[in-house]
Design an enzyme around this catalytic site. Sequence first.
Site, mmCIF file in Angstrom:
data_model
loop_
_atom_site.group_PDB
_atom_site.id
_atom_site.type_symbol
_atom_site.label_atom_id
_atom_site.label_comp_id
_atom_site.label_asym_id
_atom_site.label_seq_id
_atom_site.Cartn_x
_atom_site.Cartn_y
_atom_site.Cartn_z
ATOM 1 N N HIS A 174 -2.563 0.956 -3.330
ATOM 2 C CA HIS A 174 -2.983 2.311 -3.679
ATOM 3 C C HIS A 174 -3.274 2.453 -5.176
ATOM 4 O O HIS A 174 -4.278 3.051 -5.571
ATOM 5 C CB HIS A 174 -1.891 3.292 -3.244
ATOM 6 N N ASP A 219 5.152 9.258 -8.891
ATOM 7 C CA ASP A 219 3.802 9.684 -8.514
ATOM 8 C C ASP A 219 3.211 10.472 -9.678
ATOM 9 O O ASP A 219 3.719 11.533 -10.026
ATOM 10 C CB ASP A 219 3.912 10.562 -7.256
#
Lengths: 412, 412
Positions: free
Chosen positions: A320, A226
């Site tokens: 995403h 991330d």
Amino acid sequence: MSTENLDISRRKLLGTVGAAGATGLALGAAGGAAAYAAGSQPAGTALASVGSTAVPFRGTHQAGILQPLQARGHLVAFDLAPGAGRKEAVALMRRWSAVAERLMAGEPAGPGDTGVALDAGPSSLTVTFGFGASFFDRTGLVARRPAELDPLPAFSSDRLDAGRSNGDLWVQIGADDALVAFHALRAVQKEAGAAARVRWQMNGFNRSPGATARPMTARNLMGQVDGSRNPKPSEPDFQKRIFVAAGGDQPWMTGGSYAVVRRIRMLLDDWEKLPPERQERVIGRRKSDGAPLTGGGETSELDLDRTGPDGKPVVPADAHARISAPEQNGGAAMLRRPFSFHDGIGADGTPDAGLLFIAWQADPRRGFVPVQRKLDRGDALSPFIRHEASGLFAVPGGPGAGEYVGQRLLEA
Amino acid sequence: MSTENLDISRRKLLGTVGAAGATGLALGAAGGAAAYAAGSQPAGTALASVGSTAVPFRGTHQAGILQPLQARGHLVAFDLAPGAGRKEAVALMRRWSAVAERLMAGEPAGPGDTGVALDAGPSSLTVTFGFGASFFDRTGLVARRPAELDPLPAFSSDRLDAGRSNGDLWVQIGADDALVAFHALRAVQKEAGAAARVRWQMNGFNRSPGATARPMTARNLMGQVDGSRNPKPSEPDFQKRIFVAAGGDQPWMTGGSYAVVRRIRMLLDDWEKLPPERQERVIGRRKSDGAPLTGGGETSELDLDRTGPDGKPVVPADAHARISAPEQNGGAAMLRRPFSFHDGIGADGTPDAGLLFIAWQADPRRGFVPVQRKLDRGDALSPFIRHEASGLFAVPGGPGAGEYVGQRLLEA
């Protein structure tokens, strides 16, 4: 570690920074490359340990924005006490700045220090201060409230708890040692005195230094790498995207940044039922190393036009990573510097865990807001997350010599 | 880190243990002396990193008792599901043992692993299993319930929450990396499947490796060095005090230990109002280094008879260190191996923080119980702490080759 060693370490560190003509970032890099040896340790290696890495309190930007992720973090918001106004806010920011500077240097908070950080060095401690929109009403400074602090729009996936959102004042504490971080939290609470009271408080964590030999791109509690597309300080427009430039409407914010803080609960019981291949299609990146599904390594660009044998895009339309890609958002950029959180089992029996999302940008209207608007409409990740709290804070530039944080706002 | 490196590391570590003719303790010591270098790292140094330290799953004792304190911990208790009995318990302990062994070796939990621990090595992960008194009723094994599991007596300072106390099964997870620990917690929860459900779950922490050059005697959130009088493996009666010897009433507990678990809330707002000198008299030790008020260093014995110029004992009559001293308790000994906890702000506005006290002993009736009885009557520390949850668990010996944890109980 003796105080003397620490002082020497600090001077060396400050020297490094000076030589690089840079801010805490260079320091952070030095800390990241440090070697650590437990047990008895020759004095000369003290600088290199996890514990003895110090981040300077003063500089162009506040600490806690450009430093590497820290193993432990506390976020705490305060509201000014009833009756407290600008005068009390000035005194509070003076006290907080003084204690933050001492703690970040590895010194006691003051007389009657709790002793919780004894034995450890500063352990990369940073203490960062911000102002919420309501602060300007309370202190009679509405004329100096930046338009960037206008309330964030509502998003359809928001399930916000007002009691854990916003606040007059926000403090971010991070350190590579949990006791050092807790010590700083208690010192900040104590210095609030009668001037402000805690509105909400959250705890978070990241990987420990040394747990991985990989460069420390965060992995979150969904198991995904991330932050791969985080803007890098080496990029030409990094400064102007992340920090407020001189010459703006609110000169006191020069060198500052806006922090968007979201407590994002991860619905892990649902997420973990998806096979890893499905998870990878939700994100658009490989789980193992964060590389785009179109190949390469973690830092490779996504090939958004590539189609597979079935004629469909390899990175799905609702992935995403596609929806949040800077290319898809007019170059909107924010520096994400999060902590994971895990507060045990929630009232509904599912893990109360997820991400304390913290994004830094020169203007949230050109950073977080457009990206989140787009994610809100069609992100495949949405069914697996829930935004439970939200904050937006103006974080002024770092204090110069003799200054306290926010002085240019409060005394201009 | 490649799997191969990890395997080599494990073999080396196991070799070390074998040579020392010892258990996980030797391993822990090797891990504690390890050197860490972040960033790119020659393969040969992998063994030495925080991440690559592995603790063996099999041995005389379960892991997680003799290892050095870990930076992050999870405690979780389960109750067997309605209708589940001995058969389901056997299958559960098989599954849990298999996953614990894989995770402690730094391997994925199995197909569909969450990926949260990717990039990191095992990071000194330990997973430890225990049985509460109610487990024996549920599984028809009452005849094998040790007398040592008789309920702890009530103490006047108890404010116990039954929902966060006891349980059929208890799992202690510890690691030097928070994501590795969380990964293991989720894997253990997943493997519980339909056989057991979470009764309570708590999170804790200790200092990060490398934050201090001092040997790692814990410092607690009151700022006190905590654990100075812990029995040491080098002491002649260490084994018999901490671990169940062969030839007892319950042969399946040979090599095992009894864990007393107490969630001890610290009333920090009150404690921190005491000046440090007052705090030191409450404890009987110096705050700076844990040395007795009668002088010497942390490991010096307290001189309980010494009086000051005022004719009063230097270590006050109600000092915590005096009342809990082994000499004052017929040599009662337990090995305390705690985690601190901090769950934010409690419902009453005070910090929900303190100690997850975990004490190991061969018999709690000759360890925790007599000491706590005495503390309960006259400990100067009592006004500043509150026991909020309690558990007592039989932790069997470590599994031998091909065994699962608890097999000697469940299949004898």
